[in-house]
Enzyme design. Sequence first.
Site: not given
Length: 356
Positions: A135, A305, A308
Amino acid sequence: MPRGKGINPELALAVHRARASLTYAATGQIFGKGEAWVRSTCKRYDSQTGLPHNPKKRGRKQNTTAKQDAEIVNLVKSHPTESWREITARLGVETGIFLSKNAIRTRLERGTPEMEQSSSKSSTAWPQVVLFGDSHFQNGFANNGIASLIAAKLQRRCDVLTRGFNGYNTRLGRCALDLFLPDIPSEKIAAFVILFGSNDCCLTGNQVHLGMGDFVDNLTYFVQTLTNHGVPANRIILMSPPPTDQEAWTRECHAVGRPVSTRDNGIIEKYSMSTGIVASGEGAHFADLFATMLASPNWKSFLSDGLHLNANGAREMFGLLEPLLDTILQSCPMRFPDWKEVNLDSPEADFRQIAS
């Protein structure tokens, strides 16, 4: 066995198979040879490929012609998933060319006259910088992410192609690479950045956890698959995963109602170190994002967060990648002339010259 005279790989493999269950003497009887011949064969020839342990001892020249270099490049590109050991064996059996792994890599890096000619004719084709990972790269174009920063730097020089997959560990990445890599011509890949580990290093019990051994094997597979595809190792960057603020990530998971995946920076550090070891062993570049971020007392401010990267984190990552990309992309100039250099009364002639 007469000095300098070899046997074919099929016979060598047959000797090894027979010797697995028989004595040297009994094996020799099968082939009508003496015990000394069997011992010499088992010692000189590999039990997996049937090829000599040291091809140079066969007396074959290590110099190759341009035509042979083209054969080597085409064979490697045709078998992108095979290991170097399999490639060297296949090369010897199919073409009679016996070269070491490093010799084959040298020919891939220098290319062939045919490749150089093709490259000169495709001066209008945009090279690509590929970002392959989890991600961290899937979100690369969002919110001033890393992909947008690289694309801004490389305007009119390279396209930035993201192949990021949320939640993927290296095992899933391995499956993805096998499917998408054949669609990207190796000559278009100017640089290839790999970033995995944030999911692999989840503590045991998480679905995406992958042990250190498998993680190392998969990273090695990534680099070797790329080099077999025709991408030189010196165009590949392996990047370590960033540290995690577990408290912030736990709060985020509770806030959105998702299961909490637990990480420990002590374990992430081990995965990061392993990434560097793989890069060094395979001749690729290494970008240590983990150590770079932790060197800052405000490293938690680089995370949106707890897991990330935010825009600040993307800039930190970019600062780490930029000098490596500058080195790798020295031969990637700006595409098409500056408008001030074009004959505005007759621009067509200038652009026809570029395409010719």
